[in-house]
Design a protein around this motif. Structure first.
Motif, mmCIF file in Angstrom:
data_model
loop_
_atom_site.group_PDB
_atom_site.id
_atom_site.type_symbol
_atom_site.label_atom_id
_atom_site.label_comp_id
_atom_site.label_asym_id
_atom_site.label_seq_id
_atom_site.Cartn_x
_atom_site.Cartn_y
_atom_site.Cartn_z
ATOM 1 N N LEU A 406 0.845 -1.182 0.000
ATOM 2 C CA LEU A 406 0.000 0.000 0.000
ATOM 3 C C LEU A 406 0.887 1.241 0.000
ATOM 4 C CD1 LEU A 406 -2.689 -1.107 2.592
ATOM 5 C CD2 LEU A 406 -3.051 -0.786 0.146
ATOM 6 N N PRO A 407 0.497 2.286 -0.702
ATOM 7 C CA PRO A 407 1.357 3.466 -0.802
ATOM 8 C C PRO A 407 1.589 4.147 0.536
ATOM 9 C CG PRO A 407 -0.815 3.915 -1.720
ATOM 10 C CD PRO A 407 -0.755 2.448 -1.457
ATOM 11 N N THR A 408 2.803 4.661 0.700
ATOM 12 C CA THR A 408 3.136 5.430 1.887
ATOM 13 C C THR A 408 2.490 6.815 1.801
ATOM 14 O OG1 THR A 408 5.106 6.357 0.874
ATOM 15 C CG2 THR A 408 5.350 4.245 1.985
ATOM 16 N N ARG A 409 2.664 7.611 2.838
ATOM 17 C CA ARG A 409 2.066 8.948 2.836
ATOM 18 C C ARG A 409 2.595 9.783 1.674
ATOM 19 N NH1 ARG A 409 2.376 14.187 4.541
ATOM 20 N NH2 ARG A 409 0.543 15.028 5.634
ATOM 21 N N ALA A 414 1.620 11.875 -3.969
ATOM 22 C CA ALA A 414 1.977 11.895 -5.396
ATOM 23 C C ALA A 414 0.832 11.350 -6.245
ATOM 24 C CB ALA A 414 3.247 11.082 -5.619
ATOM 25 N N ILE A 415 0.160 10.310 -5.757
ATOM 26 C CA ILE A 415 -0.955 9.719 -6.507
ATOM 27 C C ILE A 415 -2.131 10.693 -6.572
ATOM 28 C CG2 ILE A 415 -2.639 7.841 -6.526
ATOM 29 C CD1 ILE A 415 -0.444 6.089 -5.189
ATOM 30 N N TRP A 416 -2.432 11.349 -5.444
ATOM 31 C CA TRP A 416 -3.501 12.355 -5.456
ATOM 32 C C TRP A 416 -3.164 13.476 -6.439
ATOM 33 C CZ3 TRP A 416 -8.243 12.004 -3.811
ATOM 34 C CH2 TRP A 416 -8.580 11.165 -2.743
ATOM 35 N N GLY A 441 -1.486 17.129 1.418
ATOM 36 C CA GLY A 441 -1.168 16.581 2.733
ATOM 37 C C GLY A 441 -2.401 16.081 3.449
ATOM 38 N N GLU A 442 -3.486 16.856 3.355
ATOM 39 C CA GLU A 442 -4.740 16.446 4.004
ATOM 40 C C GLU A 442 -5.289 15.172 3.370
ATOM 41 O OE1 GLU A 442 -9.155 18.314 5.071
ATOM 42 O OE2 GLU A 442 -7.916 19.204 3.485
ATOM 43 N N LEU A 443 -5.322 15.117 2.040
ATOM 44 C CA LEU A 443 -5.845 13.938 1.367
ATOM 45 C C LEU A 443 -4.980 12.713 1.632
ATOM 46 C CD1 LEU A 443 -6.816 15.532 -2.066
ATOM 47 C CD2 LEU A 443 -8.384 14.746 -0.273
ATOM 48 N N TYR A 450 -5.296 3.233 1.822
ATOM 49 C CA TYR A 450 -5.943 3.137 0.513
ATOM 50 C C TYR A 450 -4.901 2.787 -0.558
ATOM 51 C CZ TYR A 450 -10.281 5.278 2.218
ATOM 52 O OH TYR A 450 -11.458 5.532 2.882
ATOM 53 N N SER A 451 -5.304 1.990 -1.514
ATOM 54 C CA SER A 451 -4.424 1.676 -2.639
ATOM 55 C C SER A 451 -4.500 2.789 -3.680
ATOM 56 C CB SER A 451 -4.827 0.352 -3.275
ATOM 57 O OG SER A 451 -6.091 0.474 -3.917
ATOM 58 N N GLY A 452 -3.592 2.741 -4.652
ATOM 59 C CA GLY A 452 -3.616 3.731 -5.717
ATOM 60 C C GLY A 452 -4.894 3.674 -6.515
ATOM 61 N N ALA A 453 -5.391 2.458 -6.781
ATOM 62 C CA ALA A 453 -6.636 2.319 -7.531
ATOM 63 C C ALA A 453 -7.813 2.885 -6.738
ATOM 64 C CB ALA A 453 -6.881 0.850 -7.866
ATOM 65 N N GLU A 454 -7.802 2.723 -5.419
ATOM 66 C CA GLU A 454 -8.893 3.245 -4.596
ATOM 67 C C GLU A 454 -8.851 4.770 -4.540
ATOM 68 O OE1 GLU A 454 -9.320 -0.615 -1.605
ATOM 69 O OE2 GLU A 454 -7.875 0.984 -1.173
ATOM 70 N N ILE A 455 -7.653 5.339 -4.538
ATOM 71 C CA ILE A 455 -7.545 6.801 -4.578
ATOM 72 C C ILE A 455 -8.092 7.330 -5.904
ATOM 73 C CG2 ILE A 455 -5.882 8.692 -4.696
ATOM 74 C CD1 ILE A 455 -4.195 7.187 -2.637
ATOM 75 N N GLU A 456 -7.754 6.657 -6.990
ATOM 76 C CA GLU A 456 -8.277 7.077 -8.289
ATOM 77 C C GLU A 456 -9.803 7.008 -8.305
ATOM 78 O OE1 GLU A 456 -7.793 6.102 -13.079
ATOM 79 O OE2 GLU A 456 -7.005 4.701 -11.580
ATOM 80 N N GLN A 457 -10.364 5.947 -7.742
ATOM 81 C CA GLN A 457 -11.815 5.826 -7.714
ATOM 82 C C GLN A 457 -12.459 6.871 -6.812
ATOM 83 O OE1 GLN A 457 -13.818 3.971 -9.710
ATOM 84 N NE2 GLN A 457 -11.827 3.695 -10.706
ATOM 85 N N ALA A 458 -11.742 7.302 -5.765
ATOM 86 C CA ALA A 458 -12.265 8.382 -4.921
ATOM 87 C C ALA A 458 -12.348 9.680 -5.724
ATOM 88 C CB ALA A 458 -11.371 8.562 -3.699
ATOM 89 N N VAL A 459 -11.334 9.936 -6.562
ATOM 90 C CA VAL A 459 -11.371 11.127 -7.425
ATOM 91 C C VAL A 459 -12.541 11.025 -8.407
ATOM 92 C CG1 VAL A 459 -10.112 12.469 -9.147
ATOM 93 C CG2 VAL A 459 -8.893 11.494 -7.188
#
Length: 540
Positions: A406-409, A414-416, A441-443, A450-459
């Protein structure tokens, strides 16, 4: 390794009566046979070269066509009466031998068997060479015909064509050549796997496209290769529009890949370096493994081929092994290239009811991985380490095994930035929302686990909320999408812990050391033994 000319010379001296050469390049085959047949140093007794086709019939070395020999049976009768040292090349006999679903002509098969006996025992050396794009033989001829491999054009042959075309067109002033020595080498290597005619077509298209021949024209050569891959039916040519910069985080893995860019070129060979074999990427689903496979092909300017294991196992009983060999031969013909096997553990899972087919196909793949010499870089991805056979993990198969957690902070930020920043380029989405350090930083903090794919789906979820009200994207949309999503780290917590435990001493962390989220209470981090994330902490 013996060349085609060396092999052919041995067969001619041994008076092997009938040979079969599989190739679409009739003229190149005839040129190679002529060079050997006329060389007394190679074959002791020089042979005269005769040719046959259905349009001209039997043609003598002086170019005269014999009347009444366009029919295959009549041509074989005439060839049988030759009483001089000769090599006879037949270009169009495969339809009479049952190719393309046609029944074989019994009279032609019988004449070929009679001819094989006569040529083997006759007083003068004579050899019949069947040149065909379809390597089909009736079972009656299986023991009478010797199959000879004819390789596709080598890099020096393709380079000669490229240099010749540059010399012929550059002086006219209509074509500008912007290629240094390394650029010409890359272009010639990119055309490996094509016939000389296909390579010449690709170079010609590249020249006339914009009047400039430069490194960007690699895409034109790849388009020619796409046609060859499509005809195989087992491999998929994947568009590699993803850049390594589009992959958030995973800096350790990206550095490792970047240092191997161009390692199949002559410059690397002068360092004594072999072409890299490949990499196995395992870890948490949705964290960028497949995207990395696409990105490395784009970064290296190589074609990306995806091997569908399901297609390998489709078909008649006993064809799976043949399908795997055909797919690997196609990949080698297209080399240098990147061969991608997605979720490799599922493809070779097999079962008790497949009579050992999976094991045999998997064995063929492992042997090829160990012994391959062509620059085919294999990227295999896997989500379930338990499904990976131990033979696949030993050294010599892959250059390295990476674990993607899972991605670090820092990686989440960077993914956001990638996904939000990309969407804000659209005028309808952009508003007062600014992708600044505070927002990222907040996000990143709120998306822990969260995984990278889950962050993308949140966007994407936030965008749907904005679209429903026909307004720009807002910070609250993203936060709401995060709150409404249950990440994989919660639903599959026990399984993720098991994956990390397995990877701790078996794989290298794909995350760079500088991206670790160090905990001052435990002084541990991703990739460190005892840390919250698995994988050996090795930095490249």
């Amino acid at each position: 390794m013996a060349t085609f000319r060396d092999t052919l010379a041995q067969l001619l001296k041994a008076r092997i009566p009938v040979l079969l050469v599989e190739s679409y390049e009739e003229q190149r085959v005839i040129a190679e046979i002529t060079a050997v047949a006329h060389d007394a140093a190679r074959v002791r007794t020089p042979r005269r070269l005769w040719t046959w086709s259905t349009t001209r019939g039997l043609v003598s070395p002086d170019g005269a066509a014999r009347q009444g020999t366009t029919d295959p049976a009549a041509a074989l009768d005439a060839i049988l009466r030759l009483d001089e040292p000769a090599v006879v090349v037949l270009s169009d006999l495969h339809p009479a031998l049952g190719a393309a679903g046609r029944p074989a002509e019994p009279g032609v098969v019988r004449r070929l068997r009679d001819l094989a006996v006569a040529f083997r025992t006759g007083p003068v050396p004579r050899t019949l060479v069947l040149v065909t794009p379809v390597p089909h033989l009736p079972v009656e001829l299986a023991k009478d015909v010797t199959v000879v491999d004819f390789p596709l054009p080598s890099e020096p042959e393709i380079r000669a064509v490229l240099d010749g075309m540059i010399a012929a067109n550059a002086t006219s002033g209509r074509i500008r050549v912007d290629l240094d020595e390394a650029g010409r080498e890359r272009l010639a290597k990119a055309a490996l796997g094509l016939t000389l005619h296909e390579a010449e077509n690709a170079f010609a298209r590249a020249m006339v496209d914009d009047g400039v021949l430069d490194a960007r024209d690699l895409s034109v050569v790849h388009e020619e290769k796409r046609q060859a891959v499509r005809r195989s039916g087992l491999l998929e040519f994947v568009e590699d529009s993803v850049a390594l910069t589009d992959v958030g985080g995973l800096e350790n893995l990206k550095r490792w890949l970047a240092r191997r860019d161009g390692s199949w070129l002559a410059e690397a060979a002068r360092y004594g370096l072999p072409a890299p074999r490949g990499v196995l990427i395992t870890g948490v689903p949705g964290c960028g493994k497949s995207m990395t496979a696409k990105a490395v092909a784009a970064a290296w300017h190589l074609p990306l081929l995806r091997l569908d294991i399901g297609k390998v196992f489709a078909g008649l009983v006993g064809s799976s092994e043949q399908n795997m060999r055909a797919a690997l031969r196609t990949a080698e013909a297209v080399a240098p290239c990147v061969l991608w096997l997605d979720e490799i553990e599922k493809g070779f899972a097999g079962g008790s009811g497949d009579s050992g087919t999976s094991a045999r196909v998997f064995g063929s793949f492992l042997t090829w991985m160990q012994e391959k010499t062509r620059p085919v870089f294999v990227i295999a991805t896997a989500n379930d380490f338990a499904g990976l056979p131990p033979e696949l993990l030993r050294k010599g198969r892959f250059d390295e095994i990476f674990f993607v957690d899972l991605p670090t902070r820092a990686e989440r930020a960077a993914i956001w930035a990638l996904h939000v920043g990309r969407r804000l380029r659209h005028p309808a989405v952009a508003g007062e929302l600014t992708v600044d350090h505070a927002l990222l930083g907040e996000l990143a903090e709120l998306s822990d686990g969260y995984s990278g794919a889950e962050i993308e789906q949140a966007v994407v979820g936030g965008l749907y909320d904005a679209y429903a009200e026909r307004r720009p994207l807002r910070r609250d949309d993203l936060l709401r999408a995060l709150v409404n999503m249950v990440p994989l780290s919660v639903t599959q917590a026990e399984k993720l812990d098991a994956v990390r435990s397995w990877a701790e001493n078996r794989a290298v962390a794909a995350t760079a050391a500088e991206d670790w989220d160090l905990d001052p209470r435990t002084a541990t981090g991703p990739g460190r033994p005892g840390g919250p994330h698995g994988g050996r902490a090795v930095e490249f």
